[in-house]
Design a protein around this motif. Structure first.
Motif, PDB file in Angstrom:
ATOM      1  N   GLY A  40       0.827  -1.201   0.000  1.00 42.43           N
ATOM      2  CA  GLY A  40       0.000   0.000   0.000  1.00 42.43           C
ATOM      3  C   GLY A  40       0.863   1.253   0.000  1.00 42.43           C
ATOM      4  O   GLY A  40       1.947   1.264   0.591  1.00 42.43           O
ATOM      5  N   TYR A  41       0.400   2.264  -0.660  1.00 47.52           N
ATOM      6  CA  TYR A  41       1.108   3.549  -0.687  1.00 47.52           C
ATOM      7  C   TYR A  41       0.189   4.644  -0.182  1.00 47.52           C
ATOM      8  O   TYR A  41      -1.003   4.653  -0.471  1.00 47.52           O
ATOM      9  N   VAL A  42       0.761   5.565   0.565  1.00 40.44           N
ATOM     10  CA  VAL A  42       0.035   6.747   1.000  1.00 40.44           C
ATOM     11  C   VAL A  42       0.501   7.891   0.105  1.00 40.44           C
ATOM     12  O   VAL A  42       1.690   8.201   0.042  1.00 40.44           O
ATOM     13  N   LEU A  43      -0.458   8.461  -0.621  1.00 39.23           N
ATOM     14  CA  LEU A  43      -0.162   9.571  -1.517  1.00 39.23           C
ATOM     15  C   LEU A  43      -0.611  10.854  -0.845  1.00 39.23           C
ATOM     16  O   LEU A  43      -1.740  10.952  -0.365  1.00 39.23           O
ATOM     17  N   GLU A  44       0.266  11.832  -0.811  1.00 36.81           N
ATOM     18  CA  GLU A  44      -0.052  13.134  -0.214  1.00 36.81           C
ATOM     19  C   GLU A  44      -0.189  14.160  -1.334  1.00 36.81           C
ATOM     20  O   GLU A  44       0.710  14.307  -2.167  1.00 36.81           O
ATOM     21  N   GLU A 111       1.163  18.052 -10.558  1.00 39.03           N
ATOM     22  CA  GLU A 111       1.871  18.943  -9.625  1.00 39.03           C
ATOM     23  C   GLU A 111       1.203  18.995  -8.249  1.00 39.03           C
ATOM     24  O   GLU A 111       1.789  19.505  -7.294  1.00 39.03           O
ATOM     25  N   TRP A 112      -0.009  18.491  -8.112  1.00 40.40           N
ATOM     26  CA  TRP A 112      -0.652  18.427  -6.796  1.00 40.40           C
ATOM     27  C   TRP A 112      -0.043  17.330  -5.927  1.00 40.40           C
ATOM     28  O   TRP A 112      -0.161  17.364  -4.715  1.00 40.40           O
ATOM     29  N   LEU A 113       0.615  16.339  -6.540  1.00 42.50           N
ATOM     30  CA  LEU A 113       1.211  15.242  -5.782  1.00 42.50           C
ATOM     31  C   LEU A 113       2.464  15.714  -5.064  1.00 42.50           C
ATOM     32  O   LEU A 113       3.414  16.185  -5.685  1.00 42.50           O
TER      33      LEU A 113
END
Length: 122
Positions: A40-44, A111-113
């Motif tokens: 699992g990855y947490v994307l901010e 660019e929001w990542l």
């Protein structure tokens, strides 16, 4: 923080859809097997305020909710945390396990990542 501290089964077992299908096909063992498949990855993301408010209210605009006397859910959650913090300076929202999903009907700009981090269960 709710995702990582409160309902992290999405990070270990995938989406609700995946979990339901695995359970239908193989019962609890199928759900347990999902834990073995991938990381699992947490994307901010840094989502502009107006876009976040619009995405947090999938079926009604924020203006429509206000007209009906309701507070848009993301704003309601923010005000709840802010008022608790004003009342009790030791209040820390990380313990609230708040859930406010965002639904975007189009791709979000790259660019929001801000970050993508593999999640490690503690």
């Amino acid at each position: 923080m709710g995702l990582t501290n409160g309902f992290n089964h999405y990070l270990t077992h995938g989406s609700e859809f995946d979990q339901h299908i695995a359970h239908q096909l193989l019962g609890e063992e199928g759900v347990d097997l999902l834990r073995l498949d991938g990381t699992g990855y947490v994307l901010e993301f840094d989502v502009p305020g107006p876009a976040a408010i619009a995405a947090s209210n999938r079926h009604f605009s924020a203006d429509e909710m206000i007209e009906r006397g309701e507070v848009p859910n993301m704003v309601r959650d923010f005000l709840k945390v802010l008022s608790c913090r004003a009342y009790d300076p030791t209040f820390w929202p990380i313990n609230q396990k708040t859930d406010c999903g965002l639904f975007f009907s189009k791709n979000v700009p790259a660019e929001w990542l801000l970050s993508a981090v593999a999640w490690q269960e503690h």
